[in-house]
Motif scaffolding. Sequence first.
Motif, PDB file in Angstrom:
ATOM      1  N   HIS A   3       1.094  -1.007   0.096  1.00  0.00           N
ATOM      2  CA  HIS A   3      -0.111   0.394  -0.510  1.00  0.00           C
ATOM      3  C   HIS A   3       0.901   1.186  -0.019  1.00  0.00           C
ATOM      4  CE1 HIS A   3      -3.970  -1.661   0.821  1.00  0.00           C
ATOM      5  NE2 HIS A   3      -3.239  -2.889   1.449  1.00  0.00           N
ATOM      6  N   ILE A   4       0.470   2.642  -0.710  1.00  0.00           N
ATOM      7  CA  ILE A   4       1.603   3.425  -0.435  1.00  0.00           C
ATOM      8  C   ILE A   4       0.096   4.461  -0.191  1.00  0.00           C
ATOM      9  CG2 ILE A   4       2.209   5.075  -2.132  1.00  0.00           C
ATOM     10  CD1 ILE A   4       2.805   3.350  -4.163  1.00  0.00           C
ATOM     11  N   ILE A   5       0.783   5.051   1.324  1.00  0.00           N
ATOM     12  CA  ILE A   5       0.138   5.942   2.091  1.00  0.00           C
ATOM     13  C   ILE A   5       0.233   7.507   1.566  1.00  0.00           C
ATOM     14  CG2 ILE A   5      -0.971   6.461   4.399  1.00  0.00           C
ATOM     15  CD1 ILE A   5      -0.795   3.970   5.093  1.00  0.00           C
ATOM     16  N   SER A   6      -0.686   8.373   1.467  1.00  0.00           N
ATOM     17  CA  SER A   6       0.278   9.608   1.297  1.00  0.00           C
ATOM     18  C   SER A   6      -0.717  10.653   2.105  1.00  0.00           C
ATOM     19  CB  SER A   6      -0.122  10.066  -0.542  1.00  0.00           C
ATOM     20  OG  SER A   6       0.161  10.852  -0.778  1.00  0.00           O
ATOM     21  N   ILE A   7       0.265  10.977   2.666  1.00  0.00           N
ATOM     22  CA  ILE A   7       0.029  11.883   4.018  1.00  0.00           C
ATOM     23  C   ILE A   7       0.512  12.985   3.832  1.00  0.00           C
ATOM     24  CG2 ILE A   7       0.080  12.031   6.760  1.00  0.00           C
ATOM     25  CD1 ILE A   7       0.928   9.109   6.823  1.00  0.00           C
ATOM     26  N   LEU A   8      -1.083  14.214   4.001  1.00  0.00           N
ATOM     27  CA  LEU A   8      -0.572  15.741   3.904  1.00  0.00           C
ATOM     28  C   LEU A   8      -0.386  15.875   5.822  1.00  0.00           C
ATOM     29  CD1 LEU A   8      -0.211  18.014   2.145  1.00  0.00           C
ATOM     30  CD2 LEU A   8      -2.767  17.976   2.451  1.00  0.00           C
ATOM     31  N   ILE A   9       1.063  16.214   6.481  1.00  0.00           N
ATOM     32  CA  ILE A   9       1.286  16.468   7.897  1.00  0.00           C
ATOM     33  C   ILE A   9       2.043  18.020   7.737  1.00  0.00           C
ATOM     34  CG2 ILE A   9       3.548  15.795   6.935  1.00  0.00           C
ATOM     35  CD1 ILE A   9       3.282  13.873   9.740  1.00  0.00           C
ATOM     36  N   GLU A  10       1.814  18.440   8.868  1.00  0.00           N
ATOM     37  CA  GLU A  10       2.549  19.665   9.220  1.00  0.00           C
ATOM     38  C   GLU A  10       3.697  19.775   9.154  1.00  0.00           C
ATOM     39  OE1 GLU A  10       0.480  21.533  13.264  1.00  0.00           O
ATOM     40  OE2 GLU A  10      -1.450  20.669  12.248  1.00  0.00           O
ATOM     41  N   ASN A  11       4.261  20.579   8.557  1.00  0.00           N
ATOM     42  CA  ASN A  11       6.240  20.446   8.507  1.00  0.00           C
ATOM     43  C   ASN A  11       6.192  21.362   9.783  1.00  0.00           C
ATOM     44  OD1 ASN A  11       8.650  21.223   7.024  1.00  0.00           O
ATOM     45  ND2 ASN A  11       8.161  22.629   6.269  1.00  0.00           N
ATOM     46  N   THR A  80      -7.370   5.047  -8.691  1.00  0.00           N
ATOM     47  CA  THR A  80      -6.369   5.293  -9.526  1.00  0.00           C
ATOM     48  C   THR A  80      -5.410   6.125  -9.415  1.00  0.00           C
ATOM     49  OG1 THR A  80      -7.786   6.496 -11.218  1.00  0.00           O
ATOM     50  CG2 THR A  80      -7.657   4.418 -11.757  1.00  0.00           C
ATOM     51  N   HIS A  81      -4.102   5.708  -9.790  1.00  0.00           N
ATOM     52  CA  HIS A  81      -3.332   6.748  -9.569  1.00  0.00           C
ATOM     53  C   HIS A  81      -1.508   6.748  -9.962  1.00  0.00           C
ATOM     54  CE1 HIS A  81      -1.494   3.049  -7.033  1.00  0.00           C
ATOM     55  NE2 HIS A  81      -0.737   3.776  -7.316  1.00  0.00           N
ATOM     56  N   VAL A  82      -1.164   7.305 -10.639  1.00  0.00           N
ATOM     57  CA  VAL A  82       0.126   7.713 -11.054  1.00  0.00           C
ATOM     58  C   VAL A  82       1.494   7.624 -10.299  1.00  0.00           C
ATOM     59  CG1 VAL A  82       2.038   8.436 -12.669  1.00  0.00           C
ATOM     60  CG2 VAL A  82      -0.806   9.228 -12.508  1.00  0.00           C
ATOM     61  N   GLU A  83       2.111   6.672 -10.210  1.00  0.00           N
ATOM     62  CA  GLU A  83       3.163   5.956  -9.534  1.00  0.00           C
ATOM     63  C   GLU A  83       4.513   5.678 -10.199  1.00  0.00           C
ATOM     64  OE1 GLU A  83       4.371   1.355  -7.052  1.00  0.00           O
ATOM     65  OE2 GLU A  83       1.900   2.728  -7.299  1.00  0.00           O
ATOM     66  N   ARG A  84       5.657   6.434  -9.242  1.00  0.00           N
ATOM     67  CA  ARG A  84       7.379   6.704  -9.781  1.00  0.00           C
ATOM     68  C   ARG A  84       8.133   6.428  -8.954  1.00  0.00           C
ATOM     69  NH1 ARG A  84       4.806   6.575 -13.304  1.00  0.00           N
ATOM     70  NH2 ARG A  84       4.775   6.582 -16.416  1.00  0.00           N
ATOM     71  N   GLU A  85       9.025   6.237  -9.183  1.00  0.00           N
ATOM     72  CA  GLU A  85      10.027   5.740  -8.427  1.00  0.00           C
ATOM     73  C   GLU A  85      11.624   6.621  -9.487  1.00  0.00           C
ATOM     74  OE1 GLU A  85      12.638   2.551  -5.244  1.00  0.00           O
ATOM     75  OE2 GLU A  85      10.759   1.987  -6.919  1.00  0.00           O
ATOM     76  N   LEU A  86      12.069   7.306  -8.423  1.00  0.00           N
ATOM     77  CA  LEU A  86      13.725   7.548  -9.153  1.00  0.00           C
ATOM     78  C   LEU A  86      14.718   6.802  -8.036  1.00  0.00           C
ATOM     79  CD1 LEU A  86      15.396   9.718  -9.760  1.00  0.00           C
ATOM     80  CD2 LEU A  86      15.498  10.784  -7.660  1.00  0.00           C
ATOM     81  N   MET A  87      15.985   6.593  -9.473  1.00  0.00           N
ATOM     82  CA  MET A  87      16.555   5.509  -8.976  1.00  0.00           C
ATOM     83  C   MET A  87      18.033   5.912  -9.405  1.00  0.00           C
ATOM     84  SD  MET A  87      17.355   1.130  -9.690  1.00  0.00           S
ATOM     85  CE  MET A  87      17.558   1.594 -11.569  1.00  0.00           C
ATOM     86  N   MET A 154       0.365   9.939  -6.204  1.00  0.00           N
ATOM     87  CA  MET A 154      -0.516  10.786  -6.940  1.00  0.00           C
ATOM     88  C   MET A 154      -1.815  10.544  -7.407  1.00  0.00           C
ATOM     89  SD  MET A 154       0.178  14.610  -8.692  1.00  0.00           S
ATOM     90  CE  MET A 154       1.188  15.283  -7.515  1.00  0.00           C
ATOM     91  N   SER A 155      -2.749  10.979  -6.730  1.00  0.00           N
ATOM     92  CA  SER A 155      -4.029  10.676  -7.434  1.00  0.00           C
ATOM     93  C   SER A 155      -4.303  10.792  -9.510  1.00  0.00           C
ATOM     94  CB  SER A 155      -5.150  10.854  -6.886  1.00  0.00           C
ATOM     95  OG  SER A 155      -5.216  10.466  -5.487  1.00  0.00           O
ATOM     96  N   ARG A 156      -5.538  10.182  -9.762  1.00  0.00           N
ATOM     97  CA  ARG A 156      -4.816  10.776 -11.012  1.00  0.00           C
ATOM     98  C   ARG A 156      -6.186  11.235 -11.098  1.00  0.00           C
ATOM     99  NH1 ARG A 156      -5.267   7.019 -15.986  1.00  0.00           N
ATOM    100  NH2 ARG A 156      -4.950   8.714 -16.762  1.00  0.00           N
ATOM    101  N   GLY A 157      -6.267  12.386 -12.010  1.00  0.00           N
ATOM    102  CA  GLY A 157      -7.565  13.415 -12.335  1.00  0.00           C
ATOM    103  C   GLY A 157      -7.771  14.807 -11.642  1.00  0.00           C
ATOM    104  N   GLU A 158      -8.804  15.444 -11.448  1.00  0.00           N
ATOM    105  CA  GLU A 158      -8.835  16.369 -10.397  1.00  0.00           C
ATOM    106  C   GLU A 158      -8.635  16.070  -9.215  1.00  0.00           C
ATOM    107  OE1 GLU A 158     -12.234  18.026 -11.360  1.00  0.00           O
ATOM    108  OE2 GLU A 158     -11.784  18.493 -14.122  1.00  0.00           O
ATOM    109  N   LYS A 159      -9.032  14.324  -8.569  1.00  0.00           N
ATOM    110  CA  LYS A 159      -9.448  14.938  -6.941  1.00  0.00           C
ATOM    111  C   LYS A 159      -7.327  14.623  -6.715  1.00  0.00           C
ATOM    112  CE  LYS A 159      -9.596  11.310  -3.769  1.00  0.00           C
ATOM    113  NZ  LYS A 159     -10.112   9.397  -4.050  1.00  0.00           N
ATOM    114  N   GLY A 160      -7.474  15.949  -5.627  1.00  0.00           N
ATOM    115  CA  GLY A 160      -5.979  15.830  -5.086  1.00  0.00           C
ATOM    116  C   GLY A 160      -5.868  15.422  -3.411  1.00  0.00           C
ATOM    117  N   LEU A 161      -4.648  15.536  -3.205  1.00  0.00           N
ATOM    118  CA  LEU A 161      -4.595  15.565  -1.417  1.00  0.00           C
ATOM    119  C   LEU A 161      -4.103  17.063  -1.353  1.00  0.00           C
ATOM    120  CD1 LEU A 161      -4.837  13.697   1.240  1.00  0.00           C
ATOM    121  CD2 LEU A 161      -1.690  13.251   0.248  1.00  0.00           C
TER     122      LEU A 161
END
Length: 163
Positions: A3-11, A80-87, A154-161
């Motif tokens: 699972h990929i959990i995306s969290i908006l957290i206080e900086n 539905t989401h877009v997923e990427r990793e940097l290497m 990141m979620s696809r479409g207009e929906k966002g976190l």
Amino acid sequence: MRHIISILIENEAGALSRVAGLFSARGYNIESLTVAPTEDETLSRMTVVTGGSDRVIEQITKQLNKLIDVVKLIDLVESTHVERELMMVKVKTSNETREEVKRLSDIFRGKIIDVTSASYVIEMTGVSDKLDAFVAALDDESVIEVLRSGPMGMSRGEKGLHL
């Protein structure tokens, strides 16, 4: 299941530590973790990749939502989401192997970002399976070092976190 959990957290100081502590205290494993500020300097976006049954993931998300620093979260696997990793991969090269390594890098749409007389550093982004395949295609003895960010999504479409 992963699972990929995306969290908006206080900086703020200690927020990352509290999230990691929650996982540690309950015996949950973090496979990868990325954190960076968002367009709002008071918030950061944290991406946690973890595994477990639906029940375990439900417990994790409930516990995360209880943390005061957590503003909002989403399990990206649920939509539905877009997923990427940097290497980045550092590969030993010689006059005989340079063209072969460059050709392989081009096939996988990698970019050579550093060249020395004895090595290349190759940057590549994509889904985890693609990056795994590239490393597997290299000669084991030629790989000096591998650095990976872990998946981000990141979620696809207009929906966002966001708030």
